[in-house]
Write an enzyme that holds these catalytic residues in place. Structure first.
Site, mmCIF file in Angstrom:
data_model
loop_
_atom_site.group_PDB
_atom_site.id
_atom_site.type_symbol
_atom_site.label_atom_id
_atom_site.label_comp_id
_atom_site.label_asym_id
_atom_site.label_seq_id
_atom_site.Cartn_x
_atom_site.Cartn_y
_atom_site.Cartn_z
ATOM 1 N N ASP A 1 0.828 -1.210 0.000
ATOM 2 C CA ASP A 1 0.000 0.000 0.000
ATOM 3 C C ASP A 1 0.863 1.262 0.000
ATOM 4 O O ASP A 1 2.070 1.221 0.275
ATOM 5 C CB ASP A 1 -0.906 -0.026 1.248
ATOM 6 C CG ASP A 1 -2.259 0.609 0.997
ATOM 7 O OD1 ASP A 1 -2.368 1.453 0.095
ATOM 8 O OD2 ASP A 1 -3.209 0.263 1.722
ATOM 9 N N ASP B 1 -10.782 1.845 -3.328
ATOM 10 C CA ASP B 1 -11.356 1.512 -2.017
ATOM 11 C C ASP B 1 -12.876 1.493 -2.096
ATOM 12 O O ASP B 1 -13.547 1.018 -1.183
ATOM 13 C CB ASP B 1 -10.919 2.543 -0.959
ATOM 14 C CG ASP B 1 -9.550 2.222 -0.386
ATOM 15 O OD1 ASP B 1 -9.027 1.122 -0.658
ATOM 16 O OD2 ASP B 1 -9.002 3.073 0.346
HETATM 17 C C1 GLA Z 1 -5.793 1.655 2.229
HETATM 18 C C2 GLA Z 1 -6.213 0.518 1.321
HETATM 19 C C3 GLA Z 1 -7.286 -0.301 2.007
HETATM 20 C C4 GLA Z 1 -6.764 -0.820 3.323
HETATM 21 C C5 GLA Z 1 -6.265 0.332 4.180
HETATM 22 C C6 GLA Z 1 -5.566 -0.171 5.427
HETATM 23 O O1 GLA Z 1 -6.815 2.564 2.391
HETATM 24 O O2 GLA Z 1 -6.647 1.003 0.085
HETATM 25 O O3 GLA Z 1 -7.706 -1.369 1.186
HETATM 26 O O4 GLA Z 1 -5.726 -1.728 3.079
HETATM 27 O O5 GLA Z 1 -5.358 1.161 3.480
HETATM 28 O O6 GLA Z 1 -5.137 0.852 6.245
#
Ligand code: GLA
Length: 743
Positions: A482, A552
C-alpha cells in the site's frame, strides 16, 4: 548516419521463428524498415504503421502514425513545416520526435537543459541509428555541445504497441541540469475533429473517463504528487468525432511511471497535434555530472481502427504478453479473502482463524490479513514502519495463523505499507531523518504519516531487510503493498542542494529496484499495488505487481463505472474487485449478494465482507458463485473484453462480454440500475464470437427472456442477441456461452 552512403538498405526486425512472414493489415512485415536514401524509418506491427524521418536540418521529424500502410508504400522524406506567415518559424509548427528546448521551439520540449554558463539552448540533430534485435535505436546530439540523446523504439509485432523512451547523457566537461524530460513526443497531423480522452478521479472515484474536443491551445493531464495518483492516470486517447466503442480510429498512450508525470497535448499554430509524455516538470530538476545520464520512463503508444474497444483489447493483450510478471503467460488471480472492511484494525489470531475457516468453506484460495497486524498499530495513528508482528494480537507470531490458513488449502498474504511511517513509531523515533523533508520546516502529515525517503540507500536497505525477513519467516505468498499518502515538502537534505530534486526519479527507481529484488529473492511471491485504492496503477508498477487494488470504493454499482474506465487503459487480468457488505460503506447503497458478486466477477474476484454476519443461504450462494467464477475466470481475466453497453453517465443498463482467446467460451454480464416507466428491455448483441460455431447459453445468475434459445450460432448471438430479463433496482445477470464440439 549509419550507412548514409550505402545504397538503399532495408533492415527487418522481429521476424523470429514462426512469426516470420506474418502479414499485417497493410501487408507489411512486422519490424523496422530503414530507408537510408530518404532517411525514413518505418515500424510496422499489429494493424499499425509508425514512421519518422530525418529532415534536411538533421532533425528527427514524425511522418505517420496510424492504420498499417501497404508494404510497398513509400513515405516522402521529412521536410520542415512552413507556417502560414513568415512570422512563424518552422520549428514552432514542425512535428518533432524529440525536440530540445532551443532554436526557437515554442511547443512543448521533450528535453530542456541548462549549462553552467547560463545557456539554455539545445538543438538536437541526428547522428546515427542501430537495429538491436527488436529495437530501433536512434542517436541525437546537440549541434555544438556534447549532450547526447539515445532514443529507443520497440514495436510489438502482435499489437503494434510502440514502446518509446530516451536517455540523455552528459559528455560535456562540466555539469548540465535537466529541467524537463519526456519519454517521447507523438504527433498527429491537423484535423478539426480530434477528441481527447483521459482518466481522472479522486479517492473512491478513480478512472472516470473524460472526453473533450481538442481545441487550439495546450491541455495536460498530470500528477504532481510523487505518486501516479487517483486524480489523474497517465493514459490518454485521441480519437475523431466519428469514433465509437467499436469503430473508428483511436491513438492512445500510457506512461509507465509511478512518480510525478505529465502528458501534454497541444495544438500548434497550424493545427498539428503533439502529445508529449514524461517526468512532470513541476519542481523537476536533475543535475548530471560529466559522464552521467538520465533515462526517461517508457511511453507505450498504440493505434486501433476499431474504436475504444479495439484500442483497449490490444493494450490489454500487450500488458498480458509484455508487461505483467510472468508475461506472456501471467498467472490467473486466485480468489482472495480480505477482512479490511469487516474488521478494520481489529485483527487477532482467533478472529482471523475463524474468518479463514469460513472463507475456505466457500472456495477462497488466498487469505489476506490487512492493516493492524504489526507494531502498535491499533489505528492509523501509530505503528506504521514497525514491521514486527503484534504479540498481543498474535501471541505466537504469525506462524500458527499461516499454518492454519495453509491447512485449509489457502495461500497466506499480508498487507504492508513499506514506504511510510507514523511519527508515533519506533522506526521514526530511531530515524527521524529518514523521511522526505526540508530541514527546519513543517513535516505535513496525511493519514498521520510521513513518506520515507526511498532515494536514500540506508532506507532501501532497511526495507529490503525487513521485508525479506518477513516473507522468509513464514510461508507468505502475497503482499498487498500500500501507499496511503501523496508527497509534501519533497526535500532530501542529505543530498547536495543542487542534487536534491533527483528525489523525484531516484525514489521511484529505488522502489522498482526494491520490488524487483524482493521478487528475485522470493520467486513465489505475488504483489498487489495499492495506494488508498487505485492511486498507483500504471505500466511501471505493473511490471512488478501481478494485480492492483482498483479502488477503495467497493460499492458494486459505482464499481461498474470505475471498471469501465479502468479497462479503457488496463487489463481485467490485474483488476481486483471485492464482494463486501451491504449497505456498502461508501454510499450506504443496499444491493443483493448476487449483484455484488456479478459486479466483482468482472475482474479478479475477492471477498471482503464480514463472513461472521452471513447466514447459511449467503454461504451457499457465495460457494456456488465462487465455483462458477473459477470456471470463467480465465476468460474474464485473459480474454477479449467488449464493453457492450457502458454504465457511464447514469445509464440505466450496462453489459460487458469477455471472450476467451480461442473463442470457445464467452461470459456476459448485464446490469440494470433501475426499472423505469415499464420500458422495454433491449436485446444485447454480442461480439467477438466465432460466427460459425454453435454456442450453448447457460445462466450463471438471473435469466434470459422467455423464448431465448438454449443454443444458437455465434452469428445468431451477435446478430439477434440476447434479451436479459431484468426488473427492479440494482439487478444483475450473468451467462456463459460455451462453443459446442462439432460432432
Ligand atoms: C488503504 C487501502 C485499504 C486498506 C487500508 C488499510 O486505504 O486502500 O484497502 O488496506 O489502506 O489501512
Amino acid at each position: 548516419m549509419t550507412g548514409t552512403n550505402e545504397t538503399r538498405r532495408k533492415v527487418f526486425l522481429g521476424l523470429m521463428g514462426g512469426a516470420a512472414g506474418l502479414a499485417f493489415a497493410g501487408g507489411a512485415k512486422a519490424g523496422a524498415l530503414v530507408d537510408d536514401s530518404s532517411k525514413v524509418f518505418r515500424l510496422d506491427g499489429g494493424g499499425s504503421t509508425y514512421a519518422f524521418g530525418v529532415n534536411a536540418e538533421g532533425q528527427l521529424q514524425s511522418l505517420y502514425w496510424g492504420a498499417a500502410l501497404g508494404a510497398g508504400d513509400k513515405l516522402p522524406a521529412a521536410v520542415m513545416v512552413e507556417g502560414n506567415s513568415s512570422n512563424e518559424v518552422p520549428i514552432a509548427v514542425t512535428p518533432y520526435e524529440f525536440a530540445g528546448f532551443g532554436g526557437g521551439l515554442t511547443t512543448e520540449p521533450a528535453l530542456k537543459v541548462r549549462f553552467p554558463d547560463g545557456v539554455r539552448d539545445l538543438d538536437l540533430r541526428y547522428t546515427g541509428h542501430q537495429v538491436r534485435g527488436e529495437k530501433l535505436l536512434v542517436q541525437l546530439k546537440d549541434v555544438k555541445r556534447a549532450v547526447h540523446v539515445a532514443l529507443t523504439y520497440a514495436m510489438d509485432e502482435a499489437t503494434g504497441i510502440l514502446a518509446r523512451s530516451a536517455v540523455v547523457e552528459n559528455r560535456t566537461g562540466s555539469w548540465i541540469q535537466v529541467d524537463q524530460m519526456a519519454a517521447a513526443c507523438l504527433n498527429l497531423p491537423y484535423s478539426d475533429d480530434y477528441q481527447l480522452s483521459f482518466l481522472s478521479g479522486r479517492w473512491a472515484g478513480e478512472f472516470m473517463l473524460q472526453t473533450r474536443a481538442v481545441t487550439p491551445g495546450a491541455f495536460f493531464v498530470e500528477s504532481r504528487k510523487g505518486v501516479t495518483s487517483h486524480q489523474s492516470n497517465p493514459w490518454i486517447a485521441l480519437s475523431r468525432n466519428t469514433t465509437g466503442e467499436e469503430s473508428g480510429p483511436v491513438w492512445f498512450g500510457a506512461l509507465g511511471w509511478s512518480g510525478s508525470w505529465r502528458i501534454n497535448v497541444e495544438m500548434d499554430a497550424m493545427g498539428g497535434l503533439h502529445a508529449t509524455a514524461g517526468y512532470n516538470p513541476f519542481d523537476f530538476s536533475y543535475r548530471l555530472k560529466p559522464g552521467e545520464s538520465l533515462a526517461s520512463p517508457v511511453f507505450y503508444a498504440g493505434f486501433s481502427n476499431e474504436g475504444f474497444g479495439g484500442a483497449s483489447r490490444i493494450f490489454h493483450r500487450y500488458q498480458r504478453e509484455k508487461i505483467l510478471p510472468n508475461a506472456p503467460a501471467p498467472r490467473l488471480r486466485p480468489v482472495l479473502y480480505n477482512s479490511w472492511e469487516a474488521t478494520f484494525f481489529d485483527v487477532d489470531e482467533a478472529g482471523q482463524m475463524a474468518l479463514a475457516e469460513k472463507a475456505a468453506s466457500i472456495g477462497v484460495e488466498r487469505f489476506v490479513v490487512d492493516d493492524g497486524w504489526f507494531g502498535a498499530r491499533n489505528s492509523d495513528k501509530q505503528g506504521l514502519g514497525d514491521w514486527v508482528v503484534n504479540r498481543k494480537k498474535f501471541p505466537n507470531g504469525m506462524g500458527p495463523l499461516v499454518k492454519h490458513v495453509n491447512a485449509l488449502g489457502m495461500q497466506f498474504g499480508l498487507w504492508v505499507e513499506p514506504e511510510m511511517v507514523n511519527p508515533d513509531s519506533d522506526l521514526y523515533r530511531a530515524h527521524p531523518d529518514w523521511v522526505i523533508n526540508f530541514p527546519g520546516r513543517q513535516r505535513s502529515e496525511a493519514r498521520n504519516q510521513l513518506v520515507l525517503n526511498l532515494a536514500r540507500k540506508d532506507v532501501c536497505e532497511h526495507l529490503l531487510k525487513v521485508l525479506d525477513e518477513l516473507v522468509s519467516s513464514n510461508n507468505i505468498e502475497y503482499l498487498k503493498w500500500d501507499h496511503n499518502r501523496t508527497w509534501s515538502e519533497p526535500g532530501w537534505p542529505e543530498a547536495a542542494p543542487d542534487e536534491q530534486q533527483r528525489l523525484y526519479v531516484a525514489y521511484v527507481d529505488n522502489l522498482y529496484r526494491l520490488l524487483a529484488e524482493l521478487r528475485r529473492r522470493h520467486p513465489k511471491l505475488e504483489i498487489e499495488s495499492c495506494a488508498s485504492g487505485g492511486g498507483r496503477v500504471d505500466l511501471g508498477i505493473m511490471k512488478l505487481t501481478e494485480q492492483v487494488w482498483t479502488s477503495d470504493n467497493t460499492d458494486p454499482y459505482d464499481r461498474l463505472v470505475i471498471q469501465d474506465g479502468f479497462t479503457q487503459a488496463y487489463a481485467p487480468a490485474i483488476m481486483m474487485a471485492w464482494v463486501t457488505d451491504s449497505p456498502n460503506f461508501v454510499n450506504k447503497r443496499v444491493t443483493s449478494l448476487e449483484y455484488r458478486f456479478l459486479s466483482a466477477m468482472q475482474g479478479g474476484l475477492g471477498i471482503g465482507a464480514n463472513l461472521k454476519h452471513w447466514n447459511q443461504d449467503d454461504f451457499a450462494k457465495a460457494k456456488r458463485l465462487v465455483q462458477e467464477y473459477k470456471g470463467i475466470r480465465a476468460t474474464v481475466q485473459l480474454g477479449n473484453l467488449y464493453r457492450l453497453v457502458s454504465p457511464r453517465n447514469g445509464a440505466p443498463r450496462s453489459a460487458t462480454l469477455s471472450v476467451s482467446q480461442d473463442r470457445k467460451q464467452a461470459v456476459l454480464f448485464a446490469f440494470l440500475h433501475s426499472s423505469m416507466m415499464r420500458s422495454a428491455q433491449p436485446m444485447i448483441q454480442l461480439r467477438g464470437l466465432d460466427p460459425g460455431a454453435v454456442y450453448a447459453l447457460r445462466a450463471i445468475s438471473g435469466s434470459a427472456a422467455p423464448g431465448t434459445p438454449a443454443r444458437a450460432s455465434g452469428a445468431y448471438w451477435m446478430g439477434r442477441g440476447v434479451k436479459v430479463a431484468l426488473e427492479g433496482d440494482f439487478q444483475a445477470a450473468a451467462f456463459v456461452l460455451e462453443a459446442q464440439a462439432v460432432s
